[in-house]
Motif scaffolding. Structure first.
Motif, short mmCIF file in Angstrom:
data_model
loop_
_atom_site.label_atom_id
_atom_site.label_comp_id
_atom_site.label_asym_id
_atom_site.label_seq_id
_atom_site.Cartn_x
_atom_site.Cartn_y
_atom_site.Cartn_z
N PHE A 160 0.85 -1.21 -0.01
CA PHE A 160 0.05 -0.07 0.21
C PHE A 160 0.91 1.39 0.04
O PHE A 160 2.04 1.14 0.44
CB PHE A 160 -1.03 0.10 1.23
CG PHE A 160 -0.31 -0.31 2.35
CD1 PHE A 160 0.34 0.80 3.38
CD2 PHE A 160 -0.15 -1.67 2.98
CE1 PHE A 160 0.71 0.66 4.54
CE2 PHE A 160 0.33 -1.87 4.21
CZ PHE A 160 0.81 -0.78 4.88
N LYS A 161 0.22 2.34 -0.64
CA LYS A 161 1.30 3.55 -0.67
C LYS A 161 1.37 4.40 0.61
O LYS A 161 2.08 5.08 0.72
CB LYS A 161 0.94 4.28 -2.04
CG LYS A 161 -0.72 4.64 -1.86
CD LYS A 161 -0.69 5.48 -3.30
CE LYS A 161 -2.21 6.01 -3.49
NZ LYS A 161 -2.44 6.79 -4.76
N THR A 162 0.01 4.33 1.04
CA THR A 162 0.03 5.39 2.11
C THR A 162 -1.13 4.62 3.50
O THR A 162 -1.69 3.96 3.11
CB THR A 162 -0.86 6.73 1.75
OG1 THR A 162 0.15 7.22 0.54
CG2 THR A 162 -0.69 7.77 2.87
N CYS A 205 7.12 2.57 9.25
CA CYS A 205 6.76 3.43 8.26
C CYS A 205 8.08 4.11 7.63
O CYS A 205 8.18 4.15 6.26
CB CYS A 205 5.75 4.35 8.46
SG CYS A 205 4.13 3.49 8.89
N ARG A 206 8.90 4.45 8.39
CA ARG A 206 9.85 5.13 8.06
C ARG A 206 11.00 4.47 7.28
O ARG A 206 11.69 4.45 6.06
CB ARG A 206 10.62 5.94 9.34
CG ARG A 206 9.97 7.15 9.79
CD ARG A 206 10.70 7.72 10.96
NE ARG A 206 10.04 8.73 11.61
CZ ARG A 206 10.13 9.49 12.61
NH1 ARG A 206 10.94 8.78 13.47
NH2 ARG A 206 9.39 10.56 12.86
N TRP A 253 2.52 8.24 6.73
CA TRP A 253 1.61 7.72 7.70
C TRP A 253 1.03 9.10 8.15
O TRP A 253 1.39 9.97 8.76
CB TRP A 253 2.14 7.17 8.80
CG TRP A 253 1.07 6.83 9.98
CD1 TRP A 253 -0.32 6.64 9.68
CD2 TRP A 253 1.43 6.27 11.34
NE1 TRP A 253 -0.87 6.22 10.72
CE2 TRP A 253 0.09 6.02 11.80
CE3 TRP A 253 2.55 6.03 12.02
CZ2 TRP A 253 0.03 5.42 13.27
CZ3 TRP A 253 2.14 5.67 13.34
CH2 TRP A 253 0.87 5.61 13.87
N HIS A 254 -0.18 9.30 7.63
CA HIS A 254 -1.14 10.63 7.89
C HIS A 254 -1.94 10.01 9.10
O HIS A 254 -2.94 9.15 8.93
CB HIS A 254 -1.96 10.74 6.73
CG HIS A 254 -1.37 11.34 5.54
ND1 HIS A 254 -0.46 12.40 5.49
CD2 HIS A 254 -1.19 10.93 4.20
CE1 HIS A 254 0.21 12.78 4.24
NE2 HIS A 254 -0.40 11.74 3.53
#
Length: 507
Positions: free
Chosen positions: A91-93, A116-117, A123-124
């Motif tokens: 997944f992209k985000t 995520c990093r 990650w919003h």
């Protein structure tokens, strides 16, 4: 195919859901909830929390499927699940709400951030409540809360959905190590139940709010009873604020419901005020907010006192009746919660942390930010609040004068004459025999002399409070955690911020 992952946590709705809406604007969406074994093995987790969650998840899945989507349920630790999903179909985000939870969820989120990093993923995170990350002081906090609450509520989005399995499979509590009994009269989870509760309160029950939230007799219907639906995110705080203010706009000026709803809105503000404390001080779950109070109670732990409290055998009828109600309903109004913590902290001289862990399991609406802030405030370890000591005999006379609450939850006391009901240990032995209630046999005898033990406890607390170094450290706590609204009101009298907040849990 590239897609966006929406990670649901304690935000179990499709209405007014910023992560879901923003994800839908950027491509296909997969909705996931992760059942994390480590969180359910924690000391503050209970069967009732999981069952309420499970009911809410099933309700959320129905709402998503009506819109063409669905909820994917995964079991495992968050990083492991995210890593597996990413390797199966990158997944992209990642989208989610911020969470001000317990220490374990805080550490979990830090681990997800690192993951995520390491994968170069964005990650919003969005603010669900009026809680500000990395807040330095409270100077502009109230304005931020008002601005967030003034924003329009978000409609459920139209999405390009990634299909989820049908139907979702949810494990039983025992599979997660949850063995506590489920209170038979607890509230049922899910947004539909939350909406029904909100409407019932706004259009009817709120008329009794102002004068009815303190007594355990009237509070079950006078209080809004929305707290578990806010804690699990079945309702957003903003939509509750909006709905309340809309109702205020249309009610006649002389309608008694206006008084109740005005008071209710102020408590929604304090809801976030206390959550901000844990957000700014995650260690609040374990350590005193004011470290000058370290060692105050730790060395004097009395397991017999704790056992009597948790089993409803303190000998003080109102306290024991409240514990009985908790066992059956998972809910108690704020004043009675405060009284339990006061009795634990002063005459029983118990440390707030183990008592707080037990109560976290007992409260269906357990919200860590509110819970641990209140535990410390009632125990007197914040350093900025006045001492709050609730006498359980006086509270019974004030809020259950006829003894209806005590007699309902403690059947053995139904045979005790009214004049002895709140102090049955003072009954003459002959009268005990006549009514068939023997103190120490049929009902518990008080563990300590209430007046003497309370006086000694307050003296020990004041001795610490009077130390020069403890007084000196107070200003920094006010700067970081104190309500600016109160500082404005009381600057001339130099009263510490937070002293007047007593009832923020009465939802």
């Amino acid at each position: 195919m590239s897609y966006n992952l929406v990670w649901f946590k304690r935000d179990l709705r499709v209405h007014d859901h910023a992560p879901l809406l923003h994800a839908s604007r950027n491509g296909p969406v997969l909705c996931v909830f992760i059942i994390e074994p480590s969180l359910w093995a924690a000391a503050d987790a209970a069967t009732q929390h999981y069952l309420f969650l499970r009911e809410s998840l099933l309700d959320l899945d129905i709402a998503l499927r009506k819109r063409g989507g669905g909820l994917c349920i995964e079991i495992g630790e968050a990083v492991d699940v995210l890593d597996r999903l990413w390797h199966e179909a990158p997944f992209k985000t990642l989208y989610s709400y911020q969470e001000t939870g317990n220490w374990l969820s805080f550490q979990r989120d830090l681990a997800v951030q690192r993951w995520c990093r390491s994968h170069g993923l964005k990650w919003h995170e969005f603010a669900q409540f009026g809680v500000v990350r990395r807040l330095q002081n409270r100077d502009l906090w109230k304005a931020h809360w008002e601005a967030l609450m003034a924003e329009p509520c978000l409609d459920p989005p139209s999405c390009d959905w990634i299909a989820a399995p049908q139907p979702p499979i949810l494990p039983d509590p025992q599979a997660l190590g949850l063995i506590q009994p489920d209170p038979p009269q607890r509230q049922i989870g899910g947004r539909r139940q939350g909406i029904e509760t909100l409407r019932d309160f706004l259009f009817d029950r709120c008329g009794a709010y102002r004068g009815g939230i303190s007594s355990p007799l009237s509070a079950p219907t006078a209080c809004s009873r929305l707290s578990p639906y806010l804690a699990f995110g079945c309702l957003s705080l903003r939509e509750v604020v909006h709905a309340t203010r809309r109702q205020l706009d249309v009610l006649p000026s002389n309608d008694v419901r206006r008084v109740g709803l005005t008071a209710f809105v102020s408590r929604l503000y304090w809801h976030c005020h206390f959550m901000q404390k844990l957000e700014s001080e995650p260690e609040l779950e374990f350590t005193n907010l004011h470290r000058g109070y370290d060692g105050l109670r730790e060395a004097d732990w009395n397991p017999a006192h704790f056992q009597a409290l948790t089993s409803g055998q303190t000998g003080w009828p109102l306290v024991d009746a409240c514990v009985a109600m908790l066992n059956q309903t998972g809910w108690l109004n704020f004043r009675m919660r405060a009284m339990i913590v006061s009795v634990a902290s002063y005459p029983l001289w118990l440390h707030w942390q183990p008592v707080g862990t037990w109560l976290a399991q007992q409260f269906l609406d357990y919200e860590p930010g509110i819970h641990w802030s209140q535990m410390q405030m009632q125990a007197g370890t914040t350093g900025i609040n006045t001492t709050r000591v609730y006498n359980p005999i006086k509270q019974a006379r004030d809020h259950d004068p006829q003894g209806h609450f005590v007699r309902h939850w403690l059947p053995a006391l139904r045979r005790v004459p009214k004049e002895w009901l709140f102090e049955p240990w003072r009954m003459p032995v002959k009268l005990q025999q006549q009514c068939g209630v023997i103190v120490g046999v049929d009902i518990a005898e008080p563990l300590v002399d209430l007046e003497c033990a309370t006086r000694q406890a307050k003296a020990r607390l004041y001795q610490v409070r009077g130390r020069a170094e403890v007084k000196a450290a107070k200003a920094a706590i006010v700067e970081k955690h104190g309500s600016r609204k109160q500082l404005t009101r009381r600057r001339k009298t130099k009263v510490a911020a937070g002293d007047w907040v007593q009832t923020q849990l009465e939802f």
